[in-house]
Enzyme design. Structure first.
Site, short mmCIF file in Angstrom:
data_model
loop_
_atom_site.label_atom_id
_atom_site.label_comp_id
_atom_site.label_asym_id
_atom_site.label_seq_id
_atom_site.Cartn_x
_atom_site.Cartn_y
_atom_site.Cartn_z
N ASP A 43 -83.54 51.83 -51.72
CA ASP A 43 -84.05 50.44 -50.35
C ASP A 43 -85.08 50.09 -50.92
O ASP A 43 -86.02 50.66 -50.31
CB ASP A 43 -83.38 51.08 -48.86
CG ASP A 43 -82.92 52.16 -48.91
OD1 ASP A 43 -81.78 51.85 -49.87
OD2 ASP A 43 -82.15 53.01 -48.39
N ARG A 162 -80.32 58.30 -38.83
CA ARG A 162 -81.56 57.00 -40.06
C ARG A 162 -82.06 55.77 -40.40
O ARG A 162 -80.55 55.41 -40.00
CB ARG A 162 -81.26 58.09 -41.51
CG ARG A 162 -80.22 57.74 -42.29
CD ARG A 162 -80.48 58.27 -43.60
NE ARG A 162 -78.75 58.21 -44.12
CZ ARG A 162 -78.01 58.97 -43.57
NH1 ARG A 162 -78.14 60.19 -43.48
NH2 ARG A 162 -76.56 59.38 -44.03
C1 FRU Z 1 -79.33 54.00 -48.11
C2 FRU Z 1 -80.06 55.82 -48.68
C3 FRU Z 1 -80.57 55.36 -46.58
C4 FRU Z 1 -81.74 56.70 -46.93
C5 FRU Z 1 -81.94 56.36 -47.93
C6 FRU Z 1 -82.60 57.55 -48.74
O1 FRU Z 1 -79.39 53.26 -49.57
O2 FRU Z 1 -79.07 56.24 -48.13
O3 FRU Z 1 -79.59 55.36 -45.41
O4 FRU Z 1 -82.46 56.56 -45.65
O5 FRU Z 1 -81.08 56.15 -48.51
O6 FRU Z 1 -83.40 57.17 -50.06
#
Ligand code: FRU
Length: 489
Positions: A43, A162
């Site tokens: 992300d 999150r």
């Molecule tokens: C989305 C995700 C988020 C998390 C991150 C972990 O792709 O799963 O929800 O914060 O990636 O890398």
């Protein structure tokens, strides 16, 4: 800086040094997209223009091409085209983030570049805890961690909690965060704060089986909420939607709702859900408003658990990349994504233009249009009911505009790591223009100036840099192409 932090940063730097030769030598490595220096990128995080400079952070596992205890990598830019690698912003060194500094966002708080992110913690039994943590920077480069600001879960929700996305409005800070109810319904929640330290739970924004939505997935990741031309827009990446005709064909989706946020209760009252992208790889986008008032979105060009173990770049010690920055606008109820204007700087020179290209159902090439980094624009397309337009990229990715119960755009490629052809679809009202960005192993197609987008990775035979066209059309379209150069400051 703690010893643990120092050690992790050294290990990450070592991993980068060990593999930079191999990463750089990969013919699939892109030229003008942000990718991981080594390892896995997912992300985009902390996306902001701060004191005139664009800062883009990203989820990063330096040690492997799989997911793991994420760091925040960091690049900056003054023109959205040339990206400068900055020192790693966050390493998962502390108890409250030991299994990853997960996704989050950035805001200027009292003059400091302030990050808010999820500290992911797992115990020996694999039980998860989530802490929403802050870190501040005076210079935009080095960050001081302040530890958890939200360390308890609201009643009725699991630790799948999150990806805080923060904004400020009339002196009040708000954040939306991805969550899951104890009944395993995905949702987004709203928090508010007067000082960025003490956060108060306001309520659920929207979610699966929360009126007016029916079943809508077991988890919502990476929510983002903002105003666009006076309309409130909620972006989320829901997990658990079933394929439905031409919709929801990827493992997980990313899309938007129109609605109206009630700041007192948190409720948003979403309208219909629209996927943001109709290609194979797009997830967890994040937006920011820049100093010119543009709302700019960057996404992850990847999808969790979707053929991630089969990408050919793994043998070169890297995987995935981010999308090009796209300016968002609302127009006639559509969310338009337009590649930012600055990308024209990538053009190596004058375009090669072919006016009024004659139709042919035998594939043909156009002089001067080939290469591994290209922008191609097709204008004045008019496809009759029984006609079609097709463009084959590097002998591997095929984009087709045709009519089957209305206008249909299809993007087709070979499965990553497989042999079968696979397809994704979109149904615009009609197609007049196509704008395509090709960068070694990725393609981004903007239909009608961004009313529909197809984003995909593509792993063709590396010797094939041909572009072929074919079709049966009415008015002859104009086709123009530019070779794109490596951005340099
Ligand atoms: C989305 C995700 C988020 C998390 C991150 C972990 O792709 O799963 O929800 O914060 O990636 O890398």
């Amino acid at each position: 800086m703690t010893d643990r932090e120092k050690q992790l940063l050294e290990e990450a730097e070592q991993a980068r040094r060990n593999h930079e030769g191999s990463v750089g030598a990969d013919p699939y490595r892109q030229q003008f997209h942000v990718g991981p220096p080594v390892g896995l990128i997912n992300d985009p995080n902390g996306w902001i223009q701060w004191r005139g400079v664009y800062h883009l952070f990203y989820q990063w596992n330096p040690f492997a091409t799989t997911h793991g205890a994420k760091f925040w990598g960091h690049v900056s830019s003054t023109d959205l085209v040339t990206w400068k690698e900055e020192p790693v912003a966050l390493a998962p060194s502390e108890w409250y983030e030991k299994n990853g500094c997960y996704s989050g966002s950035a805001l200027d708080v009292n003059g400091d570049l302030t990050l808010i992110y999820t500290g992911n913690v797992k115990d020996d039994q694999g039980n998860r805890s989530s802490y929403q943590c802050t870190a501040v920077s005076k210079d935009g480069i080095t960050f001081m961690k302040q530890g958890p600001a939200i360390d308890t879960l609201p009643d009725g929700y699991t630790a799948h909690f999150r990806d805080p996305k923060v904004w400020e409005e009339a002196g009040v800070y708000y954040l939306v965060i991805g969550a899951q109810t104890e009944d395993e319904e995905g949702c987004a929640l709203l928090y508010r704060s007067d000082d960025f330290r003490t956060w108060e739970f306001v309520g659920p924004v929207a979610g699966s089986n929360l009126d007016p939505l029916g079943d809508f997935g077991y988890m919502w990741e990476c929510p983002d909420l903002f105003q666009l031309n006076g309309t409130d827009i909620l972006i989320v990446s829901p997990q658990g939607l079933e394929p439905d005709g031409i919709h929801y064909l990827n493992t997980y989706q990313a899309g938007w709702f129109k609605g109206e946020l009630d700041r007192k209760t948190g409720r948003f009252n979403p309208g219909a859900f629209h996927e943001l992208d109709r290609g194979f790889e797009f997830y967890a986008p994040q937006t920011t408003e820049d100093e010119y008032g543009r709302r700019i979105m960057v996404g992850w060009m990847g999808v969790p658990e979707q053929a991630e173990d089969r990408h050919p770049t793994i043998s070169h010690h890297w995987i995935h990349c981010l999308t090009l920055p796209r300016e968002l606008r609302m127009q006639d109820g559509l969310l338009i994504q337009k590649p930012v204007k600055e990308l024209e700087k990538l053009r190596a020179g004058k375009g090669v233009e072919h006016k009024e290209v004659t139709r042919s159902i035998a594939p043909f090439e156009l002089e001067g249009i080939r290469g591994r980094t290209l922008e191609i624009e097709v204008r004045n397309l008019q496809i009759p009911g029984e006609g079609y337009f097709s463009m084959m990229i590097h002998g591997e990715g095929r984009l087709t505009v045709s009519h089957e119960d209305g206008c249909l755009v299809t993007f087709e490629r070979t499965e990553i790591g497989g042999v079968n052809r696979e397809r994704r679809y979109g149904r615009p009202r009609s197609v007049e223009t196509l704008r395509v960005f090709i960068d070694h192993s990725s393609v981004e197609v903007f239909v009608n100036g961004g009313e529909m987008v197809f984003t995909s990775r593509l792993f063709p035979d590396i010797l094939n840099d041909s572009i072929t066209f074919e079709g049966d059309w009415h008015e002859n379209p104009d086709i123009e192409a530019w070779s794109l150069k490596t951005p340099s400051g």
